[in-house]
Write an enzyme that holds these catalytic residues in place. Structure first.
Site, PDB file in Angstrom:
ATOM      1  CG  ASP A  67      43.941  11.202  51.841  1.00  0.00           C
ATOM      2  OD1 ASP A  67      43.440  11.755  53.111  1.00  0.00           O
ATOM      3  OD2 ASP A  67      45.093  11.494  51.479  1.00  0.00           O
ATOM      4  CG  ASN A 136      56.160  11.362  47.899  1.00  0.00           C
ATOM      5  OD1 ASN A 136      55.319  12.186  48.375  1.00  0.00           O
ATOM      6  ND2 ASN A 136      56.032  10.164  47.813  1.00  0.00           N
ATOM      7  CG  HIS A 138      51.935  12.443  49.229  1.00  0.00           C
ATOM      8  ND1 HIS A 138      52.671  11.242  49.752  1.00  0.00           N
ATOM      9  CD2 HIS A 138      51.584  13.229  50.132  1.00  0.00           C
ATOM     10  CE1 HIS A 138      52.302  11.354  50.933  1.00  0.00           C
ATOM     11  NE2 HIS A 138      51.806  12.217  51.274  1.00  0.00           N
ATOM     12  CD  GLU A 143      52.340   8.204  47.332  1.00  0.00           C
ATOM     13  OE1 GLU A 143      53.195   9.352  47.454  1.00  0.00           O
ATOM     14  OE2 GLU A 143      52.530   7.448  48.225  1.00  0.00           O
TER      15      GLU A 143
HETATM   16  C1  F6R Z   1      46.354  13.372  54.628  1.00  0.00           C
HETATM   17  C2  F6R Z   1      47.029  13.494  53.147  1.00  0.00           C
HETATM   18  C3  F6R Z   1      48.519  13.672  53.009  1.00  0.00           C
HETATM   19  C4  F6R Z   1      49.310  14.632  53.907  1.00  0.00           C
HETATM   20  C5  F6R Z   1      50.877  14.336  53.993  1.00  0.00           C
HETATM   21  C6  F6R Z   1      51.632  15.218  54.941  1.00  0.00           C
HETATM   22  O1  F6R Z   1      44.948  13.451  54.481  1.00  0.00           O
HETATM   23  O2  F6R Z   1      46.284  13.522  52.394  1.00  0.00           O
HETATM   24  O3  F6R Z   1      48.644  14.061  51.824  1.00  0.00           O
HETATM   25  O4  F6R Z   1      48.528  15.717  54.123  1.00  0.00           O
HETATM   26  O5  F6R Z   1      51.403  13.209  53.931  1.00  0.00           O
HETATM   27  O6  F6R Z   1      51.404  14.410  56.108  1.00  0.00           O
HETATM   28  P1  F6R Z   1      51.875  15.105  57.730  1.00  0.00           P
HETATM   29  O7  F6R Z   1      51.150  16.469  57.733  1.00  0.00           O
HETATM   30  O8  F6R Z   1      51.695  14.038  58.519  1.00  0.00           O
HETATM   31  O9  F6R Z   1      53.315  15.520  57.452  1.00  0.00           O
END
Ligand code: F6R
Length: 253
Positions: A67, A136, A138, A143
């Site tokens: 992303d 959450n 995701h 989301e």
């Molecule tokens: C990042 C992504 C997100 C993260 C998620 C966890 O490319 O797609 O889904 O993997 O938000 O983020 P961290 O590792 O910072 O807790």
């Protein structure tokens, strides 16, 4: 579904790094799906060390990131392209032209999304998709409420995700409201999915992803339907899993 529970973040990162290193040694032309965020950083540091030690090479690896924020150019200090350049790509021997991160700074978003999907297909599909998980539930920037059937697309970020990610920006206002993300269908199309989670803040999402109902309200729950999905957790992230689950997993101590 395989679950590994490691003592702490360092052990989780080592296990994840070794998992992928083993796969790269078996297939040096692997197509890797990569994630940003805090969770994979320890794994990336292991890869950097292995490349420096001459025991691992990314020379023939192709990568696709999950992303990118919409509205940020690749050169923006908080863009995911910049994150990947700084935290991994510039420190390993990967061919820069074989690294792909969605472009957050394009006019024709729909065309770009279709092109990203086409590039993944042209590369032969993703062999191993690395995922972190949001508090959450995701995955990527899919989301709660996202359709399981979507490929790469533009999403509106939830308030909670923007708040959590504001740590990478100066202020909450600077966090973009939208992002481009691979969809849940891209993730499910990967031949193997490796989910990393560390810390008790992730424990609820991990519990629901593994044991809850498969529902679009918890995007990571779709992984229960994946034929080859591996969760590598630390003990804090696994703390809500019932004993009978914990006792049936591969503990690595
Ligand atoms: C990042 C992504 C997100 C993260 C998620 C966890 O490319 O797609 O889904 O993997 O938000 O983020 P961290 O590792 O910072 O807790």
């Amino acid at each position: 579904m395989k679950i590994y529970i490691e003592k702490d973040y360092a052990a989780m990162s080592k296990r994840a790094a070794e998992w992928v290193e083993h796969a790269i040694r078996s297939n040096p032309q692997l197509v890797l799906g990569l994630a940003t965020g805090s969770t994979p950083l320890g794994m990336y540091r292991h890869w950097i060390q292995s490349v420096a030690a001459g025991t691992l090479s990314f020379k023939n690896i192709t990568s696709f990131n999950l992303d990118e924020y919409l509205g940020l150019s690749a050169a923006h200090p908080s863009s995911y392209r910049m994150f990947m350049e700084e935290q991994l790509f510039r420190q390993i021997d990967i061919d820069p032209s074989q690294t792909h991160v969605p472009n957050g700074d394009m006019e024709h978003t729909e065309d770009h999304c279709r092109e990203y999907d086409r590039l993944i297909e042209q590369a032969g599909g993703i062999d191993i998709q690395i995922l972190g998980i949001g508090e959450n539930g995701h995955i990527g920037f899919n989301e709660p409420g996202e359709d399981f059937g979507r490929l790469t697309h533009v999403v509106r970020l939830s308030d909670s995700t923007r708040r959590v990610n504001s740590r990478f920006f100066n202020t909450l206002k600077e966090v973009p409201t939208h992002a481009v993300t691979m969809g849940l269908k891209n993730i499910m199309n990967a031949r193997q999915v490796v989910v990393l989670a560390s810390g008790d803040k992730k424990s609820r999402a991990v519990e629901q992803a593994l044991l809850g109902k498969v529902t679009e309200h918890l995007p990571a729950s779709v992984l229960q339907l994946h034929p080859d999905c591996v969760f590598i957790l630390d003990e804090a992230a696994a703390c809500r899993l019932p004993d009978e689950v914990k006792h049936n997993v591969e503990m690595a101590r």
